[in-house]
Design a protein around this motif. Structure first.
Motif, PDB file in Angstrom:
ATOM      1  N   LEU A 185      18.194  -4.493   8.766  1.00 32.09           N
ATOM      2  CA  LEU A 185      17.405  -3.914   9.866  1.00 32.09           C
ATOM      3  C   LEU A 185      16.209  -2.729   9.447  1.00 32.09           C
ATOM      4  O   LEU A 185      15.130  -2.417   9.932  1.00 32.09           O
ATOM      5  CB  LEU A 185      17.454  -4.608  11.482  1.00 32.09           C
ATOM      6  N   GLY A 186      17.735  -1.610   9.321  1.00 36.69           N
ATOM      7  CA  GLY A 186      16.247  -0.466   9.377  1.00 36.69           C
ATOM      8  C   GLY A 186      16.236  -0.661   7.897  1.00 36.69           C
ATOM      9  O   GLY A 186      14.694   0.464   7.760  1.00 36.69           O
ATOM     10  N   VAL A 187      16.219  -1.008   7.247  1.00 33.48           N
ATOM     11  CA  VAL A 187      15.611  -1.863   5.424  1.00 33.48           C
ATOM     12  C   VAL A 187      14.019  -1.660   5.951  1.00 33.48           C
ATOM     13  O   VAL A 187      12.883  -1.823   5.227  1.00 33.48           O
ATOM     14  CB  VAL A 187      16.392  -1.670   4.424  1.00 33.48           C
ATOM     15  N   LEU A 188      14.365  -2.935   6.294  1.00 34.63           N
ATOM     16  CA  LEU A 188      13.564  -3.600   6.899  1.00 34.63           C
ATOM     17  C   LEU A 188      12.087  -2.804   7.862  1.00 34.63           C
ATOM     18  O   LEU A 188      11.044  -2.888   7.475  1.00 34.63           O
ATOM     19  CB  LEU A 188      13.475  -4.764   7.602  1.00 34.63           C
ATOM     20  N   GLY A 189      12.496  -2.432   8.959  1.00 36.36           N
ATOM     21  CA  GLY A 189      11.383  -1.100   9.597  1.00 36.36           C
ATOM     22  C   GLY A 189      10.847  -0.640   8.789  1.00 36.36           C
ATOM     23  O   GLY A 189       9.991   0.048   8.805  1.00 36.36           O
ATOM     24  N   GLY A 190      11.673   0.184   7.682  1.00 34.53           N
ATOM     25  CA  GLY A 190      11.009   0.926   6.474  1.00 34.53           C
ATOM     26  C   GLY A 190       9.757   0.342   6.040  1.00 34.53           C
ATOM     27  O   GLY A 190       8.938   1.367   5.829  1.00 34.53           O
ATOM     28  N   VAL A 191      10.437  -0.445   5.515  1.00 31.05           N
ATOM     29  CA  VAL A 191       9.008  -1.233   4.498  1.00 31.05           C
ATOM     30  C   VAL A 191       8.451  -1.489   5.235  1.00 31.05           C
ATOM     31  O   VAL A 191       6.785  -1.721   4.746  1.00 31.05           O
ATOM     32  CB  VAL A 191       9.804  -2.110   3.916  1.00 31.05           C
ATOM     33  N   VAL A 192       8.346  -2.196   6.316  1.00 31.96           N
ATOM     34  CA  VAL A 192       6.993  -2.174   6.759  1.00 31.96           C
ATOM     35  C   VAL A 192       6.554  -1.029   7.571  1.00 31.96           C
ATOM     36  O   VAL A 192       5.282  -0.915   7.715  1.00 31.96           O
ATOM     37  CB  VAL A 192       7.259  -2.813   8.703  1.00 31.96           C
ATOM     38  N   LEU A 193       6.936   0.126   8.421  1.00 34.18           N
ATOM     39  CA  LEU A 193       6.434   1.226   8.298  1.00 34.18           C
ATOM     40  C   LEU A 193       5.214   1.863   7.025  1.00 34.18           C
ATOM     41  O   LEU A 193       3.998   1.977   6.641  1.00 34.18           O
ATOM     42  CB  LEU A 193       7.278   2.348   8.525  1.00 34.18           C
ATOM     43  N   GLU A 194       6.126   1.837   6.326  1.00 35.15           N
ATOM     44  CA  GLU A 194       5.948   1.997   4.516  1.00 35.15           C
ATOM     45  C   GLU A 194       4.093   1.851   4.599  1.00 35.15           C
ATOM     46  O   GLU A 194       3.312   1.458   3.918  1.00 35.15           O
ATOM     47  CB  GLU A 194       6.348   2.613   3.585  1.00 35.15           C
ATOM     48  N   THR A 195       4.443   0.652   4.480  1.00 35.40           N
ATOM     49  CA  THR A 195       3.927  -0.702   3.740  1.00 35.40           C
ATOM     50  C   THR A 195       2.240  -0.637   4.830  1.00 35.40           C
ATOM     51  O   THR A 195       1.186  -0.628   4.911  1.00 35.40           O
ATOM     52  CB  THR A 195       3.525  -2.306   4.432  1.00 35.40           C
ATOM     53  N   HIS A 196       2.251  -0.463   6.297  1.00 39.52           N
ATOM     54  CA  HIS A 196       1.347  -0.428   7.198  1.00 39.52           C
ATOM     55  C   HIS A 196       1.067   1.007   7.547  1.00 39.52           C
ATOM     56  O   HIS A 196      -0.541   1.167   7.378  1.00 39.52           O
ATOM     57  CB  HIS A 196       1.964  -0.465   8.712  1.00 39.52           C
ATOM     58  N   GLU A 197       1.633   2.387   6.574  1.00 38.40           N
ATOM     59  CA  GLU A 197       1.138   3.609   6.524  1.00 38.40           C
ATOM     60  C   GLU A 197      -0.344   3.119   6.041  1.00 38.40           C
ATOM     61  O   GLU A 197      -1.109   4.525   5.516  1.00 38.40           O
ATOM     62  CB  GLU A 197       1.659   4.479   5.896  1.00 38.40           C
ATOM     63  N   ARG A 198       0.345   2.239   4.717  1.00 38.55           N
ATOM     64  CA  ARG A 198      -0.569   2.272   2.876  1.00 38.55           C
ATOM     65  C   ARG A 198      -1.087   0.904   3.085  1.00 38.55           C
ATOM     66  O   ARG A 198      -1.492   0.335   2.440  1.00 38.55           O
ATOM     67  CB  ARG A 198       0.193   2.374   1.755  1.00 38.55           C
ATOM     68  N   ILE A 199      -1.803   0.427   4.228  1.00 37.00           N
ATOM     69  CA  ILE A 199      -2.416  -0.779   4.355  1.00 37.00           C
ATOM     70  C   ILE A 199      -3.593  -1.132   3.320  1.00 37.00           C
ATOM     71  O   ILE A 199      -3.720  -2.086   3.161  1.00 37.00           O
ATOM     72  CB  ILE A 199      -2.369  -0.993   5.953  1.00 37.00           C
ATOM     73  N   ARG A 200      -4.341  -0.155   3.313  1.00 37.49           N
ATOM     74  CA  ARG A 200      -5.579   0.080   2.276  1.00 37.49           C
ATOM     75  C   ARG A 200      -5.046  -0.391   0.586  1.00 37.49           C
ATOM     76  O   ARG A 200      -5.962  -0.892   0.160  1.00 37.49           O
ATOM     77  CB  ARG A 200      -6.722   1.023   2.471  1.00 37.49           C
ATOM     78  N   ASP A 201      -4.173   0.739   0.523  1.00 39.07           N
ATOM     79  CA  ASP A 201      -3.438   0.251  -1.393  1.00 39.07           C
ATOM     80  C   ASP A 201      -3.435  -0.464  -1.545  1.00 39.07           C
ATOM     81  O   ASP A 201      -3.959  -0.883  -2.910  1.00 39.07           O
ATOM     82  CB  ASP A 201      -2.601   1.703  -1.653  1.00 39.07           C
ATOM     83  N   PRO A 202      -2.867  -1.316  -1.638  1.00 36.10           N
ATOM     84  CA  PRO A 202      -2.842  -2.969  -1.989  1.00 36.10           C
ATOM     85  C   PRO A 202      -3.461  -3.778  -2.126  1.00 36.10           C
ATOM     86  O   PRO A 202      -4.180  -3.967  -2.962  1.00 36.10           O
ATOM     87  CB  PRO A 202      -1.585  -3.886  -1.048  1.00 36.10           C
ATOM     88  N   GLY A 203      -4.780  -3.745  -1.705  1.00 36.64           N
ATOM     89  CA  GLY A 203      -6.127  -4.339  -1.384  1.00 36.64           C
ATOM     90  C   GLY A 203      -7.150  -4.144  -2.636  1.00 36.64           C
ATOM     91  O   GLY A 203      -7.301  -4.388  -3.033  1.00 36.64           O
ATOM     92  N   VAL A 204      -6.962  -2.220  -2.226  1.00 37.52           N
ATOM     93  CA  VAL A 204      -7.387  -1.573  -3.585  1.00 37.52           C
ATOM     94  C   VAL A 204      -7.098  -1.787  -5.287  1.00 37.52           C
ATOM     95  O   VAL A 204      -8.133  -1.960  -5.584  1.00 37.52           O
ATOM     96  CB  VAL A 204      -7.967  -0.487  -3.151  1.00 37.52           C
ATOM     97  N   HIS A 205      -5.590  -1.740  -4.609  1.00 38.13           N
ATOM     98  CA  HIS A 205      -5.285  -2.228  -6.215  1.00 38.13           C
ATOM     99  C   HIS A 205      -5.855  -3.734  -6.426  1.00 38.13           C
ATOM    100  O   HIS A 205      -5.485  -3.994  -8.609  1.00 38.13           O
ATOM    101  CB  HIS A 205      -3.492  -2.123  -6.191  1.00 38.13           C
ATOM    102  N   LYS A 206      -5.588  -4.627  -5.743  1.00 33.80           N
ATOM    103  CA  LYS A 206      -6.272  -5.993  -6.421  1.00 33.80           C
ATOM    104  C   LYS A 206      -7.632  -6.331  -6.851  1.00 33.80           C
ATOM    105  O   LYS A 206      -7.460  -6.891  -7.841  1.00 33.80           O
ATOM    106  CB  LYS A 206      -5.243  -6.623  -4.937  1.00 33.80           C
ATOM    107  N   VAL A 207      -7.818  -5.174  -6.058  1.00 38.26           N
ATOM    108  CA  VAL A 207      -9.880  -5.550  -6.436  1.00 38.26           C
ATOM    109  C   VAL A 207      -9.902  -5.039  -7.535  1.00 38.26           C
ATOM    110  O   VAL A 207     -10.585  -5.848  -8.940  1.00 38.26           O
ATOM    111  CB  VAL A 207     -10.373  -4.749  -5.064  1.00 38.26           C
TER     112      VAL A 207
END
Length: 121
Positions: free
Chosen positions: A38-60
């Protein structure tokens, strides 16, 4: 004495308390794994939320799905390995201290095979 499927620990495999120690150790391990997961899952969610636009930009820009997954996992895996590696020696030391104490509290002298479960390759 058997009530509700419980057995007397003194009669399990002819050793005193071995079943109790095995059950307790297994339960504590499962709880620890759940909390760590659960701690790792929380870290992944927070990291992804902070960089929410990055995956979209990379996909484009044309990254493959595997590259996108790599972009999400690398910032979590590397600090996890860097933090987990220094924790292994203290964890082994705690294991060597706690297991004999558990055996002594149950009146069961533990053999070396039970204590030496983590061998250096």
């Amino acid at each position: 004495m058997a009530r509700l499927g419980a057995t007397d620990a003194r009669t399990v495999n002819g050793s005193d308390g071995a079943a109790v120690i095995d059950t307790l150790t297994g339960a504590l391990t499962l709880i620890l794994l759940a909390v760590a997961g659960l701690g790792v899952l929380g870290g992944v969610v927070l990291e992804t939320h902070e960089r929410i636009r990055d995956p979209g930009v990379h996909k484009v820009l044309g990254t493959a799905p595997l590259q996108t997954v790599t972009l999400v996992l690398v910032p979590v895996v590397l600090p996890g390995l860097a933090g987990g590696a220094p924790g292994v020696p203290p964890g082994l030391a705690v294991h060597r201290a706690v297991m004999p104490a558990m055996g002594d509290s149950a009146g069961l002298p533990l053999p070396e095979v039970v204590l030496d479960v983590h061998r250096t390759p």
